[in-house]
Write a protein that holds these residues in place. Structure first.
Motif, mmCIF file in Angstrom:
data_model
loop_
_atom_site.group_PDB
_atom_site.id
_atom_site.type_symbol
_atom_site.label_atom_id
_atom_site.label_comp_id
_atom_site.label_asym_id
_atom_site.label_seq_id
_atom_site.Cartn_x
_atom_site.Cartn_y
_atom_site.Cartn_z
ATOM 1 N N LEU A 66 1.161 -55.657 -15.844
ATOM 2 C CA LEU A 66 2.409 -54.928 -16.111
ATOM 3 C C LEU A 66 2.722 -53.971 -14.973
ATOM 4 N N ALA A 67 1.680 -53.355 -14.407
ATOM 5 C CA ALA A 67 1.878 -52.427 -13.281
ATOM 6 C C ALA A 67 2.525 -53.145 -12.097
ATOM 7 N N LEU A 68 2.077 -54.361 -11.818
ATOM 8 C CA LEU A 68 2.653 -55.128 -10.709
ATOM 9 C C LEU A 68 4.122 -55.454 -10.969
ATOM 10 N N LYS A 69 4.441 -55.786 -12.222
ATOM 11 C CA LYS A 69 5.837 -56.082 -12.563
ATOM 12 C C LYS A 69 6.711 -54.847 -12.384
ATOM 13 N N LEU A 70 6.206 -53.699 -12.858
ATOM 14 C CA LEU A 70 6.972 -52.459 -12.743
ATOM 15 C C LEU A 70 7.090 -52.008 -11.291
ATOM 16 N N ALA A 71 6.039 -52.277 -10.499
ATOM 17 C CA ALA A 71 6.053 -51.889 -9.084
ATOM 18 C C ALA A 71 6.979 -52.791 -8.264
ATOM 19 N N GLY A 72 7.116 -54.031 -8.710
ATOM 20 C CA GLY A 72 7.997 -54.969 -8.002
ATOM 21 C C GLY A 72 7.453 -55.425 -6.667
ATOM 22 N N VAL A 73 6.129 -55.453 -6.535
ATOM 23 C CA VAL A 73 5.507 -55.906 -5.284
ATOM 24 C C VAL A 73 4.430 -56.940 -5.606
ATOM 25 N N ARG A 74 4.030 -57.692 -4.576
ATOM 26 C CA ARG A 74 2.979 -58.682 -4.759
ATOM 27 C C ARG A 74 1.625 -57.985 -4.917
ATOM 28 N N LYS A 75 0.677 -58.711 -5.472
ATOM 29 C CA LYS A 75 -0.649 -58.147 -5.720
ATOM 30 C C LYS A 75 -1.317 -57.669 -4.438
ATOM 31 N N ALA A 76 -1.201 -58.460 -3.365
ATOM 32 C CA ALA A 76 -1.826 -58.092 -2.091
ATOM 33 C C ALA A 76 -1.204 -56.821 -1.523
ATOM 34 N N VAL A 77 0.114 -56.703 -1.647
ATOM 35 C CA VAL A 77 0.815 -55.517 -1.153
ATOM 36 C C VAL A 77 0.385 -54.290 -1.954
ATOM 37 N N TYR A 78 0.302 -54.461 -3.276
ATOM 38 C CA TYR A 78 -0.124 -53.354 -4.139
ATOM 39 C C TYR A 78 -1.537 -52.902 -3.762
ATOM 40 N N GLY A 79 -2.403 -53.870 -3.501
ATOM 41 C CA GLY A 79 -3.772 -53.541 -3.119
ATOM 42 C C GLY A 79 -3.828 -52.745 -1.826
ATOM 43 N N ASN A 80 -2.992 -53.134 -0.858
ATOM 44 C CA ASN A 80 -2.940 -52.408 0.422
ATOM 45 C C ASN A 80 -2.423 -50.986 0.223
ATOM 46 N N TYR A 81 -1.360 -50.865 -0.578
ATOM 47 C CA TYR A 81 -0.814 -49.537 -0.870
ATOM 48 C C TYR A 81 -1.862 -48.672 -1.566
ATOM 49 N N LYS A 82 -2.588 -49.270 -2.485
ATOM 50 C CA LYS A 82 -3.586 -48.506 -3.245
ATOM 51 C C LYS A 82 -4.697 -48.002 -2.331
ATOM 52 N N ARG A 83 -5.136 -48.842 -1.418
ATOM 53 C CA ARG A 83 -6.173 -48.413 -0.467
ATOM 54 C C ARG A 83 -5.649 -47.274 0.423
ATOM 55 N N THR A 84 -4.398 -47.387 0.844
ATOM 56 C CA THR A 84 -3.797 -46.336 1.668
ATOM 57 C C THR A 84 -3.713 -45.021 0.908
ATOM 58 N N VAL A 85 -3.245 -45.100 -0.337
ATOM 59 C CA VAL A 85 -3.130 -43.894 -1.167
ATOM 60 C C VAL A 85 -4.508 -43.287 -1.408
ATOM 61 N N GLY A 86 -5.509 -44.135 -1.657
ATOM 62 C CA GLY A 86 -6.865 -43.648 -1.892
ATOM 63 C C GLY A 86 -7.398 -42.872 -0.697
ATOM 64 N N LYS A 87 -7.129 -43.376 0.495
ATOM 65 C CA LYS A 87 -7.586 -42.684 1.714
ATOM 66 C C LYS A 87 -6.847 -41.360 1.902
ATOM 67 N N LEU A 88 -5.538 -41.374 1.639
ATOM 68 C CA LEU A 88 -4.741 -40.156 1.796
ATOM 69 C C LEU A 88 -5.165 -39.075 0.802
ATOM 70 N N LEU A 89 -5.539 -39.504 -0.387
ATOM 71 C CA LEU A 89 -5.941 -38.541 -1.421
ATOM 72 C C LEU A 89 -7.412 -38.150 -1.302
ATOM 73 N N GLY A 90 -8.121 -38.845 -0.420
ATOM 74 C CA GLY A 90 -9.538 -38.518 -0.234
ATOM 75 C C GLY A 90 -10.419 -39.011 -1.357
ATOM 76 N N ILE A 91 -9.983 -40.072 -2.036
ATOM 77 C CA ILE A 91 -10.791 -40.647 -3.126
ATOM 78 C C ILE A 91 -11.012 -42.128 -2.845
ATOM 79 N N ASP A 92 -12.189 -42.599 -3.188
ATOM 80 C CA ASP A 92 -12.459 -44.030 -3.093
ATOM 81 C C ASP A 92 -11.863 -44.716 -4.307
ATOM 82 N N ASP A 93 -11.886 -46.018 -4.283
ATOM 83 C CA ASP A 93 -11.499 -46.785 -5.468
ATOM 84 C C ASP A 93 -12.563 -46.491 -6.527
ATOM 85 N N ILE A 94 -12.245 -45.612 -7.454
ATOM 86 C CA ILE A 94 -13.224 -45.054 -8.382
ATOM 87 C C ILE A 94 -13.909 -46.148 -9.198
ATOM 88 N N VAL A 95 -15.236 -46.101 -9.216
ATOM 89 C CA VAL A 95 -16.012 -47.033 -10.029
ATOM 90 C C VAL A 95 -16.151 -46.430 -11.417
#
Length: 241
Positions: A66-95
């Protein structure tokens, strides 16, 4: 995106816990500061990714499709954005328990059990722990899988936990001692049904044994000759009368 808009987005994603939404707002405000003059990610995508990270932080479920549908982007693009945001916020992809269960394809029973195990360990350990470290959700899911008799390679947990083998074994021993006091059990319906079926089988076997014993007793009864003779003569006299 304003705080109210982010909250509406959270509701569309099924996220209603206020602490989670406040954390997402916190992430979003920090992200806006980091992106000044270099904003290539739309406001709606930023909000969704911040909610994604907040859900991981609080071990809450997150509907990625549902998040991908609401975001309106492909899964790969969303993944890239998420990694970028994680680095900017100083957090890893939380386990988290949730992310691990999604990654390993675990059932809801395992996820719920792992959450309870982690909470019990947090409440009963005397150690001062950094609960954000991935070793703890990894061990919780690992213990839940063992209770549910679901086999997942320990090497996978080792990679996710960022521990060495010796460190993992030490942690496993500590958790075993604490968790044994919690009296945790498997929660799958299969286990419950199997137990019920086993009880039914025992009852059936007992009933069959009793019937066999009765038949055996009847078959081993032998009437002596004199008794048989008297019974036959008595019956003949009744028939003559």
């Amino acid at each position: 995106m304003s705080g109210l808009a982010l909250e509406r987005m959270a509701l569309r994603l099924g996220l209603r816990e206020q602490p989670l939404i406040r954390k997402a707002n916190e992430y979003e405000r920090l992200l806006k500061l980091k992106l000044i003059g270099n904003n290539k990610i739309s406001d709606s995508v930023q909000a969704i990714i911040c909610l994604d990270f907040a859900a991981l932080q609080f071990n809450d479920s997150f509907d990625s499709d549902l998040a991908l549908k609401l975001a309106g982007v492909r899964k790969a693009v969303y993944g890239n954005y998420k990694r970028t945001v994680g680095k900017l916020l100083g957090i890893d992809d939380i386990v988290s328990v949730n992310s691990l269960c999604v990654q390993y394809g675990c059932s809801n029973n395992i996820q719920d059990l792992a959450v309870d195990i982690l909470k019990y360990y947090q409440d009963n350990t005397v150690e001062n722990c950094d609960w954000n470290h991935p070793q703890y959700p990894c061990m919780a899911v690992y213990k839940a899988c063992k209770l549910e008799k679901v086999k997942i390679s320990k090497s996978k947990f080792l990679v996710s936990s960022r521990l060495k083998s010796a460190q993992w074994n030490d942690l496993d021993a500590k958790w075993t001692k604490v968790i044994e006091k919690g009296n945790f059990h498997a929660r799958t319906e299969g286990c419950k049904m199997k137990k019920k079926d086993d009880t039914t089988s025992i009852k059936d076997i007992d009933k069959a044994n009793k019937m066999n014993q009765t038949v055996k007793e009847q078959s081993t009864f032998v009437e002596d000759y004199e008794t048989w003779k008297r019974r036959i003569l008595e019956q003949a006299r009744k028939d003559i009368k």
